[in-house]
Structure formats: C-alpha cells, structure tokens
Write an enzyme that holds these catalytic residues in place. Structure first.
Site, PDB file in Angstrom:
ATOM      1  N   HIS A 107      -2.503   8.192   3.294  1.00  9.83           N
ATOM      2  CA  HIS A 107      -2.433   8.559   1.716  1.00  9.83           C
ATOM      3  C   HIS A 107      -3.050   9.953   1.614  1.00  9.83           C
ATOM      4  CE1 HIS A 107      -1.046   4.574   0.992  1.00  9.83           C
ATOM      5  NE2 HIS A 107      -2.541   4.061   0.723  1.00  9.83           N
TER       6      HIS A 107
ATOM      7  N   HIS B 289      -0.564   3.966  -6.365  1.00 10.49           N
ATOM      8  CA  HIS B 289      -1.323   2.743  -5.792  1.00 10.49           C
ATOM      9  C   HIS B 289      -2.133   1.677  -6.739  1.00 10.49           C
ATOM     10  CE1 HIS B 289      -2.992   0.775  -2.286  1.00 10.49           C
ATOM     11  NE2 HIS B 289      -2.816   1.693  -1.422  1.00 10.49           N
TER      12      HIS B 289
ATOM     13  N   GLU C 251       4.377  -0.498  -3.699  1.00  7.95           N
ATOM     14  CA  GLU C 251       4.298   0.945  -3.687  1.00  7.95           C
ATOM     15  C   GLU C 251       5.640   1.655  -3.274  1.00  7.95           C
ATOM     16  OE1 GLU C 251       0.987   2.200  -0.869  1.00  7.95           O
ATOM     17  OE2 GLU C 251       0.481   0.050  -1.266  1.00  7.95           O
TER      18      GLU C 251
HETATM   19  C1  GLA Z   1      -1.967   0.617   1.507  1.00  7.54           C
HETATM   20  C2  GLA Z   1      -2.082   0.685   2.868  1.00  7.54           C
HETATM   21  C3  GLA Z   1      -3.020  -0.553   3.389  1.00  7.54           C
HETATM   22  C4  GLA Z   1      -4.226  -0.275   2.795  1.00  7.54           C
HETATM   23  C5  GLA Z   1      -4.229   0.134   1.346  1.00  7.54           C
HETATM   24  C6  GLA Z   1      -5.238   0.574   0.811  1.00  7.54           C
HETATM   25  O1  GLA Z   1      -1.298  -0.068   0.725  1.00  7.54           O
HETATM   26  O2  GLA Z   1      -0.565   0.223   3.509  1.00  7.54           O
HETATM   27  O3  GLA Z   1      -3.038  -0.829   4.526  1.00  7.54           O
HETATM   28  O4  GLA Z   1      -4.688   0.774   3.558  1.00  7.54           O
HETATM   29  O5  GLA Z   1      -3.325   1.023   1.050  1.00  7.54           O
HETATM   30  O6  GLA Z   1      -6.570  -0.158   1.481  1.00  7.54           O
END
Ligand code: GLA
Length: 391
Positions: free
Chosen positions: A148, A219, A356
C-alpha cells in the site's frame, strides 16, 4: 424488579427524547439501529479533524444526497470516514469502520481505514521492480514486501481538497519524484461523488513526468450490519470471478490464475462468507482467511462485479469497477484490542471486509498480469462505484 422496570422506562424515555432532539438539531445526524444497540448514526465532529500538517489544512468534508445518504471524508489520506445509508426500515446506518478524530488515523500500524491507497495498492515482492532496465527499491513495510505505498503511502499524505458541490469532493495530490522509492512526479486527482441513486462513485486520474507504476484503490472497511457490529462472516457475498490469484505465504501472487470452482474461493453464486472460511486450505492458510485478488470476469461500470448483503439490516452493496481485479479481504488482521473506533467501538477480528478494486498485486514483477506502467503523456483513469440498496 419494579425498580428495574422503572429505570428501563426512564432510559427508554431519555433515549427517545435524545433521538428526537438529535434528528431535529443537526442535519448531519440521523437515527439508526445497529444489530447491537439503538444509537444515533452521526458523522464525527469536524473539529476533531482540523489540523495543519506539513503546511496543509486538514479537515472533514461532508457529502449528502437527496435521500440524506451521507459520506464524510477527510483529506488526510483521502479517507472515507463514514458512510450513512438506509437499512430496510429506512434508518440510516454507518457501514464504514473509522475513527472519531484525525489523531487516531495517525497512529502507527493503523489498518488503512477508508484510505486512498497509492502509489501501489497491495503488495510488490521485496519492494523491487525495474523499468527500462533501471531498478527501483521501495519501502519494505510488510514482512519482506512493500504494501500500500510503503511507510508513508497516500494513506498518510494530505490531499488538497475542494468541495465542488453538496455531493462532490475533489482531492488532489502531487507525489514527488522518489517518494517511497517510486520514480516520477505524479499528479493525482480523486473525486468522491455521492449520487442520488445512493451510490458512492470514486474516480481516479493521474499523470507522471517519468515512467512509473501505479495502482490506486480505496481501502474502505465495510460492515453492512453497521460499523461496530461483531462480524461480517454472516454476510452473503457474490463475486463475478471464475479465477483468483493464489499467493505464497507472504501474500505475493504465484503468477497462476486458479479456477475458484471446487474451492472455498467460489463466490460465483451468493455464499455466506463464513461457510468455507474455516476450511483446511493452503490458500486460506496463507491469507489467514480471505485476502486474495479475484480475477473479474467482466469489469463493468453498469453490471455489478460483486455484491454483499447483510442479513441484519438488509443492506445490499453492489460494486462496479473498470479494474481487472478485486481484493477480497475478510478483516483477518483486525484485533479489536482497543475501543478506539467511532463511538468507542472495538473493531474485532473479521468485523469488516474490504473489496479493493485494483490491478493485480505485484503486477510490476509478473509479466503475465495486466501492466501497471504509466508513461509520461498517458492519463491514468479508473472508476469504482459502491451502490447501496436495502431489502
Ligand atoms: C490489504 C491487504 C491485507 C492487509 C490489509 C490491511 O487488504 O491485502 O493483507 O494488509 O490490507 O491490514
């Protein structure tokens, strides 16, 4: 017994008066019932989001449509803080996990609640990739990988905000050449638009002055039973995807596209999320539940690519996107160890899900995946819609 009944009467009367006065006094407040408590769905106090960070003004922006559907967004991380939508009795319910103040969004290891994710949504193996033979090294912020956008991805940056109307917010951000290890000065524009058919539309646009990689997403953590409710494993989910991208134990795709048929990943017809989540399965083990990218059969802005339904509120969420992938994350890393959520909620294990929309994880290192390369002169453009109804 008598005393209890009397107290109960006073509490109920007080709650009724409180509810009434709230719905009368502030138009950003509305009455809701979650599965646990009768309470009042409000957007957080905007004063708790006022600050100056790196010379930029931070605040909370409230969008509203003609049905009183309300979205609150802060320009810190471009985060969707609250989204109040009607349940099947017409009562507004907040379906987004988040915090009551900017401070909580700034704490270490905050789980990206509601954030605009950039420059790269999801993981890049070992934080490495190359463009035209030149190697780049990104922050390693998730085990051995980058996740991210790294330590100070867009989730921790201040966007410039312009409220264009009661239902539209424009956020812009210039990510400098080298930020988080990524090449190129990147200009990003995100619009949040709340339409009168109860949809939250998010549009993303970007340009760069050097070749770079880009994979923007949002997110938001949804709980259609109402944010703060215990679990999403009782929700039904359908994803129009015949394949998903299996991962290794650091959640990097193996490069294969695996059919979902006959696996716990088959959501081609509505299935309660909890049905197969506890199965013995290597992929579920790697993800600690669902934390996988689904290969959408037909990305579309007019036919839903995924739908979630709550058995508690009757709220239905349809997802539309022009992106090729959808990361379904079942909130496996939420711990609920603090009561720091909105209205003191503790957001426990699997108490929310994320859908997402994205290009596939690690695409910069996976030649068979659709490219995430953005070159000077090109315009990156993508749209995702989360549309709400209730049955
Ligand atoms: C995304 C990732 C997860 C986790 C979340 C935040 O969805 O794929 O593995 O890291 O973000 O916790």
């Amino acid at each position: 017994m008598m005393r209890l009944t009397k107290n109960h009467f006073y509490i109920t009367a007080w709650a009724l008066i409180f509810n009434y006065s709230c719905s009368q006094s502030a138009d950003k407040k509305a009455t809701i019932a979650t599965d646990s408590l009768s309470t009042v769905a409000t957007v957080p106090d905007s004063a708790a989001f006022k600050a100056t960070i790196a010379g930029k003004q931070v605040g909370l922006f409230v969008l509203k449509n003609k049905n009183n559907v309300t979205a609150a967004i802060t320009n810190y991380g471009g985060r969707l803080v609250s989204l109040l939508v009607p349940d099947n009795k017409g009562k507004l319910t907040d379906v987004i996990l988040g915090y009551d103040s900017l401070k909580s969004y700034q704490k270490p290891r905050e789980p990206y609640f509601g954030a605009i994710i950039g420059r790269y949504g999801n993981r890049i193996a070992k934080g490495k990739f190359s463009i035209d033979g030149k190697a780049y090294q990104l922050d390693i912020n998730d085990g051995v990988n980058t996740l991210h956008g790294g330590f100070k991805g867009f989730y921790a940056q201040v966007f410039d905000a312009k409220q264009l109307s009661t239902n539209e917010l424009e956020l812009t951000y210039v990510s400098k050449d080298g930020e988080g290890g990524y090449p190129g000065n990147l200009s990003v524009k995100v619009h949040y638009i709340l339409t009168d058919d109860n949809a939250l539309k998010i549009t993303y646009e970007a340009t760069t002055d050097k070749p770079t990689v880009l994979n923007l997403t949002n997110h938001a953590y949804f709980n259609l039973n109402g944010a703060g409710s215990k679990t999403i494993t009782d929700n039904q989910l359908q994803i129009n995807a015949d394949r998903f991208t299996p991962v290794d134990n650091t959640l990097i795709p193996t490069g294969k596209l695996q059919p979902v048929k006959g696996t716990p990943f088959d959501f081609t017809a509505f299935k309660t999320i909890g049905t197969d989540i506890g199965q013995t399965d290597d992929q579920l083990k790697n993800g600690k539940g669902y934390d996988h990218n689904f290969v959408l059969n037909k990305p579309s802005l007019t036919a839903a690519v995924a739908t979630v339904k709550s058995p508690v509120t009757g709220i239905v969420m349809d997802v539309y996107t022009d992106e090729p992938g959808l990361q379904f994350y079942s909130g496996n890393f939420l711990t609920g160890d603090k009561h720091d959520g909105k209205h003191g909620a503790a957001y426990g294990y699997r108490s929310a899900l994320c859908l997402e929309t994205q290009h596939f994880p690690d695409a910069p290192n996976q030649p068979s995946f659709a490219s995430t390369l953005l070159k000077p002169g090109q315009i990156y453009k993508t749209t995702t819609i989360y549309k709400f109804s209730a049955k």
